[in-house]
Scaffold this motif. Structure first.
Motif, mmCIF file in Angstrom:
data_model
loop_
_atom_site.group_PDB
_atom_site.id
_atom_site.type_symbol
_atom_site.label_atom_id
_atom_site.label_comp_id
_atom_site.label_asym_id
_atom_site.label_seq_id
_atom_site.Cartn_x
_atom_site.Cartn_y
_atom_site.Cartn_z
ATOM 1 N N PRO A 91 -3.280 4.551 -14.560
ATOM 2 C CA PRO A 91 -3.066 4.670 -13.111
ATOM 3 C C PRO A 91 -4.378 4.577 -12.331
ATOM 4 N N ALA A 92 -4.411 3.733 -11.297
ATOM 5 C CA ALA A 92 -5.613 3.533 -10.485
ATOM 6 C C ALA A 92 -5.576 4.480 -9.285
ATOM 7 N N THR A 93 -5.593 5.770 -9.576
ATOM 8 C CA THR A 93 -5.422 6.775 -8.529
ATOM 9 C C THR A 93 -6.534 6.705 -7.478
ATOM 10 N N ALA A 94 -7.795 6.674 -7.934
ATOM 11 C CA ALA A 94 -8.923 6.654 -6.990
ATOM 12 C C ALA A 94 -8.928 5.352 -6.189
ATOM 13 N N GLN A 95 -8.639 4.241 -6.863
ATOM 14 C CA GLN A 95 -8.629 2.941 -6.180
ATOM 15 C C GLN A 95 -7.509 2.873 -5.134
ATOM 16 N N THR A 96 -6.372 3.520 -5.435
ATOM 17 C CA THR A 96 -5.266 3.522 -4.477
ATOM 18 C C THR A 96 -5.694 4.243 -3.205
ATOM 19 N N ARG A 97 -6.357 5.388 -3.400
ATOM 20 C CA ARG A 97 -6.843 6.160 -2.249
ATOM 21 C C ARG A 97 -7.813 5.310 -1.423
ATOM 22 N N GLU A 98 -8.711 4.633 -2.109
ATOM 23 C CA GLU A 98 -9.697 3.800 -1.411
ATOM 24 C C GLU A 98 -9.016 2.630 -0.690
ATOM 25 N N LEU A 99 -8.032 2.038 -1.372
ATOM 26 C CA LEU A 99 -7.329 0.896 -0.780
ATOM 27 C C LEU A 99 -6.637 1.293 0.532
ATOM 28 N N LEU A 100 -6.056 2.481 0.563
ATOM 29 C CA LEU A 100 -5.394 2.940 1.791
ATOM 30 C C LEU A 100 -6.380 2.994 2.957
ATOM 31 N N GLU A 101 -7.581 3.485 2.681
ATOM 32 C CA GLU A 101 -8.616 3.559 3.721
ATOM 33 C C GLU A 101 -9.037 2.162 4.174
ATOM 34 N N LEU A 102 -9.202 1.263 3.196
ATOM 35 C CA LEU A 102 -9.614 -0.104 3.521
ATOM 36 C C LEU A 102 -8.545 -0.821 4.351
ATOM 37 N N MET A 103 -7.294 -0.600 3.988
ATOM 38 C CA MET A 103 -6.215 -1.265 4.726
ATOM 39 C C MET A 103 -6.141 -0.734 6.148
ATOM 40 N N ARG A 104 -6.367 0.537 6.294
ATOM 41 C CA ARG A 104 -6.403 1.093 7.654
ATOM 42 C C ARG A 104 -7.518 0.420 8.450
ATOM 43 N N LYS A 105 -8.693 0.288 7.834
ATOM 44 C CA LYS A 105 -9.821 -0.380 8.487
ATOM 45 C C LYS A 105 -9.453 -1.824 8.861
ATOM 46 N N ASN A 106 -8.675 -2.452 7.973
ATOM 47 C CA ASN A 106 -8.316 -3.851 8.200
ATOM 48 C C ASN A 106 -7.048 -4.025 9.031
ATOM 49 N N GLY A 107 -6.409 -2.891 9.427
ATOM 50 C CA GLY A 107 -5.326 -2.990 10.395
ATOM 51 C C GLY A 107 -3.908 -2.848 9.864
ATOM 52 N N ALA A 108 -3.731 -2.221 8.688
ATOM 53 C CA ALA A 108 -2.359 -1.991 8.205
ATOM 54 C C ALA A 108 -2.237 -0.593 7.616
ATOM 55 N N LEU A 109 -1.096 0.049 7.863
ATOM 56 C CA LEU A 109 -0.862 1.409 7.384
ATOM 57 C C LEU A 109 0.167 1.380 6.259
ATOM 58 N N VAL A 110 -0.197 1.961 5.126
ATOM 59 C CA VAL A 110 0.725 2.045 3.993
ATOM 60 C C VAL A 110 0.642 3.449 3.405
ATOM 61 N N GLY A 111 1.570 3.772 2.506
ATOM 62 C CA GLY A 111 1.553 5.080 1.852
ATOM 63 C C GLY A 111 1.369 4.942 0.353
ATOM 64 N N LYS A 112 1.251 6.104 -0.306
ATOM 65 C CA LYS A 112 1.205 6.106 -1.773
ATOM 66 C C LYS A 112 2.176 7.165 -2.265
ATOM 67 N N ASP A 113 2.630 6.982 -3.493
ATOM 68 C CA ASP A 113 3.579 7.948 -4.038
ATOM 69 C C ASP A 113 3.494 7.931 -5.555
ATOM 70 N N GLY A 114 4.385 8.671 -6.199
ATOM 71 C CA GLY A 114 4.408 8.735 -7.659
ATOM 72 C C GLY A 114 3.580 9.900 -8.164
ATOM 73 N N GLU A 115 3.829 10.248 -9.410
ATOM 74 C CA GLU A 115 3.210 11.433 -10.016
ATOM 75 C C GLU A 115 1.685 11.356 -9.998
ATOM 76 N N HIS A 116 1.129 10.164 -10.135
ATOM 77 C CA HIS A 116 -0.328 10.016 -10.159
ATOM 78 C C HIS A 116 -0.855 9.384 -8.865
ATOM 79 N N ALA A 117 -0.019 9.366 -7.826
ATOM 80 C CA ALA A 117 -0.416 8.863 -6.500
ATOM 81 C C ALA A 117 -1.100 7.503 -6.597
ATOM 82 N N HIS A 118 -0.529 6.638 -7.431
ATOM 83 C CA HIS A 118 -1.135 5.316 -7.629
ATOM 84 C C HIS A 118 -0.123 4.196 -7.359
ATOM 85 N N ILE A 119 0.985 4.555 -6.747
ATOM 86 C CA ILE A 119 1.973 3.538 -6.371
ATOM 87 C C ILE A 119 1.856 3.326 -4.866
ATOM 88 N N LEU A 120 1.500 2.105 -4.487
ATOM 89 C CA LEU A 120 1.460 1.779 -3.057
ATOM 90 C C LEU A 120 2.901 1.699 -2.576
#
Lengths: 426, 426
Positions: free
Chosen positions: A368-397
């Motif tokens: 599971p890419a848990t840390a990368q998922t967290r980082e990706l959410l921040e990057l997407m916000r910077k780039n203009g899109a809002l998404v969430g994450k879910d799942g036991e390891h918080a690595h599902i966009l």
């Protein structure tokens, strides 16, 4: 300098912490400061606009004029409660029950999906006389005390009356067969019996969002439901996340071939207006109300019903269920094309306008890419899109855009996702 | 021929039963069919107007234009949730916490008084690590599973973790002293300890509506609260019924000299918009959120906060707390004058614009006039006024008109009450 670093936003973040607590859940390192919403767009105090692919609540789009007008008109005319008679509660209950199976013919109105699940659970206990509950692994069903007990996703010690059933996961394991579902269900019922607890109900979000948005195989939920019924329990379809067209059909449980005794609604049902509904059969509701004459002060008030009716209108008039199906299919096609060049995307799943992207650091080990998922959410916000994450390891966009999302929005979104994936640290 | 016997109303009643269940709680033999509300008035489908002395929800009056406009404007601009940042959640939390004691400095937003009490109870258990709860005799605190367990008024078997404290009743017994309150509280705590349950909290509606709207003597609630604190429990002031000016002061607990750790709000807080609030100290909330990161999807959304802020505006601008005090005093004076000639009225109680009339068949024996109370409600409806009943024997007339009620409305109401009392069967 923070992303939206105006003095106002900085001050507001400090004030928020002061008056709502420092651990009050929020998104992003620097909480996003919003000012306006329209359709699929949210507008920030930083002057920028954001494509809202997170939010399944404003299901017909932010500030939809038909919903805004319906609520505003009703507010000016009458707001009271269901111990009096008024047209639109009856009309709304009629319209809602017309969309589900014939045996589900009555509504009980509350104010949130949490309240709906709490009441559904009370009904199950009263009707069966039992106290045991089955949920899917890592399920989420709300914030009341009874709801948290049925929410292993919160990470608290499991309640004594609750047992989990493994969720399907054909990315990591073989496709789950109905036979396995039956065996797992029987095992969970037996576990409860060891603790001298008999089965009252099984509750399931057929989108299984917090269980990782897996592909739920044909026959899987139907097999569980039959096993539950054979054991004398009720089946509760929690349609808070999966209902109202999200999966490209009106209801998740119908799409997946499950026959529930109770259906619960929340989030999208009022496009953001606080509204929850319990739909069940008259026999079940009457048996419950004979013991507990449950009445919610705000539940089903004329304004809430006006909101609910307006949402149904828009879904029909704008043919949003068809759009959920076709645009959702297009979204997954585009995401799978992107996955071909982006190794972080291990799997693309979902139905209709719900999509899950499982992010992994390595496609062989599927870590599971848990840390990368967290980082990706921040990057997407910077780039203009809002998404969430879910799942036991918080690595599902988790992507749940409003049902008014078009192919053009999808193209824009996939472009932002592609650019953001390139920026993720390696 | 029923009172409002148009074919439409008759059909609607039948339809209501069909889609909401035959035991769904409703008022009157023939449920009243409403079409419009304005100020203290409700307008029926029968073309008649009704003075609303029942309803404490539209506290600043039905369809108040400032509240209607605030909600409508916000709906058209932005509706989202508290995981993002927006101005009015912070502003509303600031405005609310400014009205309570200094140590109560944070808010957690939900969608009803039921959810607020459920969450307050979760907080109490997490913070104390205990599971015992004290409530007043025949208390009512909501409809979630946890709420019903703390609601002996529902008549279900008492939950194992709950003990009742006798409510004051100086109409039938001597005035309750603080010493008695302490002794009763200690006895209840000891009862829990026999069951090996330690004290987590005491919750109280300081208006004690379902306990018969008794006159609560000075020092009574303060004495209980001190005993609770000495035993390591938290004190929850359930201000769903007593708050927001209802008793002629902003808060019931302040008026009655009780220091709570948690305050819960519901009914009047959004003038009918589904909104509930938990106010507590930052230390308590942070300790809770460290274990349960509780988030309500709809709770504290921008539209709900706009509703809450508008209600606070109106209360201030129209000086409604002063009006509650002075008009409430006038109401009780008129009711006591009426009691002089009406033997059915055994006692007149209450504070501010909450009044309780204890109806008895005989002033010597003080026998509860349960059947007569039921009949009186029907007669008053026929004569154009809506009131409620409460108490263990459903024989206390409960008056809770909007805070915009004037002396003229009171005169009209007392006239309707007088005429209706004469019509009650003897």
């Amino acid at each position: 300098m923070p992303i939206d670093g105006s003095l106002d936003s900085i001050q507001l973040r400090a004030d928020r912490e002061r008056v709502m607590g420092e651990r009050s859940p929020h998104f992003y390192k620097e909480t996003l400061h919003l000012e306006r919403g329209k359709g699929v767009w949210l507008y920030g105090a930083d002057g920028r606009q954001y494509l809202d692919f997170y939010n399944n609540v404003p299901t017909v789009g932010h500030s939809h004029p038909h919903v805004v007008n319906a609520i505003s008109r009703q507010l000016a005319a009458l707001n009271t409660h269901t111990r009096y008679l008024y047209n639109n509660a009856v009309e709304y209950a009629d319209r809602l029950t017309a969309t589900v199976a014939d045996h589900l013919d009555v509504c009980l109105f509350v104010n949130s999906g949490s309240e709906a699940n709490d009441v559904a659970w009370q009904i199950s206990q009263v009707v069966t006389g039992n106290a045991g509950l089955l949920v899917m692994h890592n399920a989420y069903h709300g914030i009341t005390q009874a709801g948290i007990a049925m929410t292993p996703a919160k990470g608290l010690e499991p309640a004594r009356h609750v047992e989990e059933i493994p969720a399907p996961d054909d990315y990591r394991r073989a496709v789950a067969t109905p036979a396995e579902a039956i065996s797992d269900t029987e095992k969970a019922i037996a576990e409860l019996r060891i603790r001298e607890i008999d089965l009252a109900a099984f509750i399931v979000d057929s989108a299984m969002c917090s269980s990782g948005i897996p592909d739920v195989p044909d026959g899987f939920l139907g097999a569980i439901a039959s096993t539950i019924h054979a054991a004398g329990g009720l089946v509760i379809a929690d349609e808070v996340q999966s209902g109202f067209g999200r999966l490209g059909a009106m209801w998740g449980h119908e799409l997946l071939g499950m026959q529930p005794d109770i259906v619960t609604l929340g989030k999208p049902v009022g496009n953001g207006h606080p509204l929850g509904v319990v739909i069940t059969s008259r026999a079940v509701l009457d048996e419950f109300q004979a013991q507990v004459r449950l009445f919610s002060t705000f539940g089903g008030n004329p304004v809430s019903c006006a909101a609910g009716l307006a949402v149904l209108d828009v879904i029909e008039r704008e043919d949003l269920i068809t759009n959920s199906l076709t645009t959702g299919t297009y979204l997954r096609e585009q995401l799978r094309q992107l996955a071909a060049t982006q190794p972080l995307i291990g799997d693309v799943r979902g139905r209709g306008l719900l999509a899950g992207l499982e992010l992994v650091t390595d496609r062989e080990t599927k870590t599971p890419a848990t840390a990368q998922t967290r980082e990706l959410l921040e990057l997407m916000r910077k780039n203009g899109a809002l998404v969430g994450k879910d799942g036991e390891h918080a690595h599902i966009l988790k992507l749940r855009p409003p049902l008014v999302t078009t192919r053009q929005h999808v193209d824009l979104f996939v472009d932002i996702l592609a650019r953001s994936l390139i920026e993720v640290s390696t």
